[in-house]
Enzyme design. Structure first.
Site, PDB file in Angstrom:
ATOM      1  N   HIS A 234       3.738   6.990  -0.012  1.00  0.00           N
ATOM      2  CA  HIS A 234       4.061   8.420  -0.011  1.00  0.00           C
ATOM      3  C   HIS A 234       2.912   9.298   0.494  1.00  0.00           C
ATOM      4  O   HIS A 234       3.141  10.447   0.853  1.00  0.00           O
ATOM      5  CB  HIS A 234       4.347   8.895  -1.435  1.00  0.00           C
ATOM      6  CG  HIS A 234       5.734   8.665  -1.924  1.00  0.00           C
ATOM      7  ND1 HIS A 234       6.855   8.968  -1.200  1.00  0.00           N
ATOM      8  CD2 HIS A 234       6.187   8.202  -3.120  1.00  0.00           C
ATOM      9  CE1 HIS A 234       7.934   8.697  -1.934  1.00  0.00           C
ATOM     10  NE2 HIS A 234       7.563   8.224  -3.088  1.00  0.00           N
TER      11      HIS A 234
ATOM     12  N   GLU B   6       3.602   4.454  -4.297  1.00  0.00           N
ATOM     13  CA  GLU B   6       2.981   5.783  -4.357  1.00  0.00           C
ATOM     14  C   GLU B   6       2.051   6.008  -3.173  1.00  0.00           C
ATOM     15  O   GLU B   6       1.960   7.120  -2.642  1.00  0.00           O
ATOM     16  CB  GLU B   6       2.218   5.960  -5.674  1.00  0.00           C
ATOM     17  CG  GLU B   6       3.068   5.778  -6.935  1.00  0.00           C
ATOM     18  CD  GLU B   6       4.352   6.583  -6.930  1.00  0.00           C
ATOM     19  OE1 GLU B   6       4.364   7.697  -6.377  1.00  0.00           O
ATOM     20  OE2 GLU B   6       5.358   6.091  -7.473  1.00  0.00           O
TER      21      GLU B   6
HETATM   22 ZN   LIG Z   1       8.547   7.643  -4.852  1.00  0.00          ZN
END
Ligand SMILES: [Zn+2]
Length: 844
Positions: free
Chosen positions: A293, A290
């Site tokens: 990202h 995450e």
């Molecule tokens: Zn992802």
């Protein structure tokens, strides 16, 4: 000219003022979304879903509008093009769908409580406030949120709060970003916070049902991951804070909202004193994914959903790159080899599978893009290939340039290849496009033909497949210099085999490291050579032998019967990756036997033989100072011994249960599931069942809960199975987010399969209503498919799912899964007798 399909073509927002009032008691949302932007035509379109629109004003004047339910939007006549401000007043229901703005439920000291959170990816921001809900429509957002606030509650969003006035919480203006990355949440939360070296505030938030120490592990990993990325990407983290929030109800694993990442509780909070090593590794990779990202996906976003792979494949690779850097002793790439790699190779071998890059428009089809085996696992393998081609220096240089060129904007796959190509001087795009645009992967056949070592490539299928003559640009990674670096033709001859073998002094191999996305079929001469030297191979190479034999057997290119006699030579390998590959293959043999048959008894004896020495060596109790491989291998061999119904293993597990009966949660998390499952299966009672269900309802430890679910679904008692089926629809016991694991557990249980399958068929409508809006919905079909292997179940599967084949988002899954079960049924029918005879021969 065709009608514009993307709303962004009609209206390009630059700034939003969003006011939302959320009432938990009445389950209602009301608000105003004020959007300033550039109208590209006199009639613009703005997304909304499930809303009642009460007024639309354009530059302060009431304006006419029409609803377009099919397009999930409203069309507004603004009467001009150019700069315009549109204000939309709306109300909407607060629903329990785990999409849009939704409540999460939990209990604290017997009191029922809730947290409100959001999940907007892919197309649910439009359920929270009217917006141009497309990734390309980046704008800045001022959020103002009011709610039925109780003393002591906390509210979080992408940006810090700047003021509270009259109960309204105002947040600082966001950076330019996509609507699907907006997030907020509020409720009675606890947190732990720290600061990175560069001054970014990092925090972990969860309900107070958790022990404070359960937040520590995530906080440490999050902080160090951000520090790693700032250095690796050579690009600062772009926001003032990075909050990680665990939500009690959560559909996917986690969501990379910019600055406010949300997680399923199981993937964020954990008991640092008793959680298995593989679970800690999993949580760490989810957090690192995450946070990858926050740059790749959030700072630079795909232009449209067809390039979803850009986000997910990249983050899936980077989670391993990051964790390998911050926890080098974990050898986390081994986890990639034993989880992502087999998942990608299995799924990608079925004809009809999607390519990594897919053209898509319909929102339901966008959700169906999240095929974890393809967009995540195969895509990550693709990027691992790209990384190996360009090297880390060029990768970092290329990424820095990519972030600089596209920050606060959007990009396509070609932009990434161009950046990596410029940095490395290699034509990365041409090589990668052969993997990106084509579904499937090749089997490379290596054989000695007339004395010449020859390679050829052809698409590999499990089950029927239409050969479309596809060729791939394959990074071969051979240990023989005569092999080309990139193999792009149908065949290639490397030269005189005897001479090459003599000069190399070791068996011929390709795909050394198992990092390219293909499998190898060696002819008998070459395979015998490898097997004769198998002990000289490293663990990954041994894993690869087992992996490729398993897939070739599934694809009917070799017979399972020919593989069975080879297994025992891998049984005592101390490397976890080899053990995992061994039992993945051995598990496939279970489908050839009927429950309760003599053949099953023989297979159990074979399992006993495979696992015996390792069980004796490792025992049940983790030893202080033992190797990581021993810790991670133990669960696999104990599981095998229990499948074998080894009397000593059953007695040992029972003894552990009895000794820890007062504190079952305190059993070592590495082996707890086997102790609990053994007890339910072999010493179970209704009282034990109820005791475990109560513990499940009361515990906040997701690992312990998962162990209990695996244990109780293994019961053979028909009355208890009936109780399980009732619990499926009782959210006080089984939350919808966890239901699939329970369903799978009962379906995989021979004594429960009929009941679980009847439930799925009878309650499909309920299931669709409860979790149908969710991108994980199709996986109910996938888990069913992974278990079914008889002609009767195949016929029932087809009878039930074929009429649903045109349901948006389900079409591909139903088609592929029918094929998967068909090919398995055919395989079993054709090879059952030979396989069972081979197992008998191999069992001394
Ligand atoms: Zn992802």
């Amino acid at each position: 000219m065709t009608e514009a399909t993307h709303f962004y073509q009609t209206f390009q927002p630059t700034h939003y003022n969003v006011y939302i009032d959320i009432n938990r008691a009445t389950k209602k949302i009301s608000g105003t979304s004020t959007i300033t932007g550039d109208a590209k035509s006199e009639t613009i379109a703005v997304h909304e879903k499930y809303m009642t629109i009460s007024a639309v004003k354009v530059d302060g004047q009431d304006a006419p509008f029409t609803l377009d339910e099919k397009a999930e939007g409203i069309r507004i006549n603004v009467g001009k093009t150019g700069a315009v401000t549109v204000a939309i007043d709306y109300t909407a229901p607060l629903t329990d769908s785990m999409m849009g703005i939704y409540p999460s439920y939990y209990e604290l000291n017997g009191e029922k409580k809730q947290i409100i959170g959001t999940q907007f990816e892919t197309t649910a921001a439009r359920q929270a406030f009217p917006c141009v809900d497309e990734p390309e429509a980046k704008a800045t957002f001022d959020l103002a949120i009011k709610y039925d606030e109780q003393p002591g509650e906390t509210i979080l969003s992408n940006m810090p709060e700047i003021k509270t006035e009259d109960g309204v919480h105002y947040f600082d203006t966001t950076k330019k970003m996509s609507s699907y990355l907006i997030a907020f949440a509020f409720g009675d939360l606890q947190s732990k916070q720290t600061t990175t070296k560069s001054g970014v505030k990092v925090g972990v938030f969860a309900t107070k049902a958790h022990q404070p120490k359960e937040l520590d592990f995530a906080l440490d990993i999050a902080k160090r991951s951000i520090e790693f990325y700032e250095n690796f990407y050579q690009t600062p983290y772009p926001l003032p804070h990075s909050w990680q929030l665990a939500l009690p109800d959560f559909s996917a694993g986690a969501m990379e909202n910019w600055g406010l990442v949300t997680y399923r509780e199981a993937y964020l909070t954990l008991d640092p004193d008793n959680t298995s090593l593989d679970m800690k590794q999993l949580v760490a990779t989810v957090i690192a994914h995450e946070l990858a990202h926050q740059w790749f996906g959030d700072l630079v976003t795909m232009k449209w959903w067809d390039d979803l792979w850009l986000n997910e494949s990249f983050a899936n690779m980077m989670e391993y790159v990051a964790i390998d850097a911050i926890e080098p002793d974990w050898h986390i790439w081994e986890t990639f080899q034993s989880s992502d790699v087999p998942m990608a190779l299995q799924r990608d071998a079925t004809d009809g599978v999607q390519s990594v890059h897919v053209n898509v428009e319909d929102p339901a089809e966008i959700d169906a893009l999240f095929d974890s085996a393809i967009v995540y696992a195969k895509g990550a393998r693709m990027l691992v290939m790209a990384r190996a081609l360009v090297g880390d220096d060029a990768l970092r240089k290329g990424l820095k340039a990519y972030f600089e060129a596209h920050h606060y904007g959007n990009a396509k796959g070609a932009d990434l290849w161009a950046a990596l190509g410029d940095a490395s001087g290699k034509d990365v795009g041409t090589i990668m496009n052969s993997w990106l645009e084509q579904p499937g992967y090749p089997v490379v056949s290596a054989s000695v033909v007339d004395g010449q070592l020859t390679l050829s490539q052809k698409q590999f299928f499990i089950g029927d497949g239409q050969d479309a003559g596809r060729l791939w640009q394959i990074p071969l990674n051979s240990n023989y210099e005569a092999a080309p670096a990139i193999f792009k033709d149908a065949t290639v001859t490397l030269g005189d085999y005897a001479e090459l073998r003599q000069a190399a002094g070791e068996p011929f191999r390709v795909n050394v490291g198992n990092n390219s996305h293909f499998i190898v079929k060696y002819d008998q001469t070459l395979l015998d050579d490898i097997l004769a030297h198998v002990d000289d191979l490293d663990a990954t190479a041994q894993l690869q032998v087992l992996q490729d034999l398993r897939l070739l057997a599934d694809g009917r290119q070799i017979s399972y019967a020919s593989v069975v006699p080879l297994l025992s030579r891998f049984a005592n390998n101390p490397a976890t990756v080899v053990t995992v590959a061994l039992y993945r293959l051995a598990n496939n043999l279970k489908k050839f036997v009927t429950p309760g048959s003599a053949e099953e008894k023989t297979l159990q004896a074979f399992y006993d033989q495979l696992s015996g020495q390792q069980v004796a060596r490792l025992g049940w109790t983790p030893q202080a100072g033992e190797s990581q491989d021993d810790t991670l291998t133990r669960p696999y061999v104990l599981n095998a011994a229990l499948y074998a119904q080894n009397a000593q293993a059953i007695a040992d597990a029972h003894q552990l249960f009895t000794a820890n009966a007062e504190n079952l949660a305190g059993l070592s998390a590495d082996i707890r599931v086997f102790v609990l499952r053994n007890e339910v299966k072999n010493f179970g009672s209704a009282a034990l069942f109820d005791q475990l269900i109560t513990a499940y309802q009361q515990s906040s430890d997701a690992s312990y809960k998962a162990d209990i679910a695996a244990a109780v679904t293994a019961t053979t008692d028909a009355q208890l199975i009936a109780k399980l089926i009732v619990a499926f629809e009782d959210a006080n016991t089984v939350k919808p987010q966890d239901l699939r694991a329970w369903y799978r557990g009962v379906l995989a249980n021979d004594a429960g399969q009929q009941a679980a399958w009847d439930w799925l068929r009878n309650e499909w409508g309920w299931l669709e209503k409860t979790v149908g809006g969710d991108m994980e919905f199709t996986t109910y079909i996938t888990v069913t498919t992974n278990i079914f292997h008889t002609p009767e179940r195949l016929a029932e599967f087809k009878a039930f799912f074929e009429p649903k084949i045109n349901t948006p988002g389900l079409t591909r899954e139903i088609k592929m899964d029918t094929k998967v079960i068909e090919s398995r049924v055919d395989l079993i029918e054709a090879e059952k007798d030979a396989v069972n005879a081979a197992v008998k021969d191999a069992t001394k």
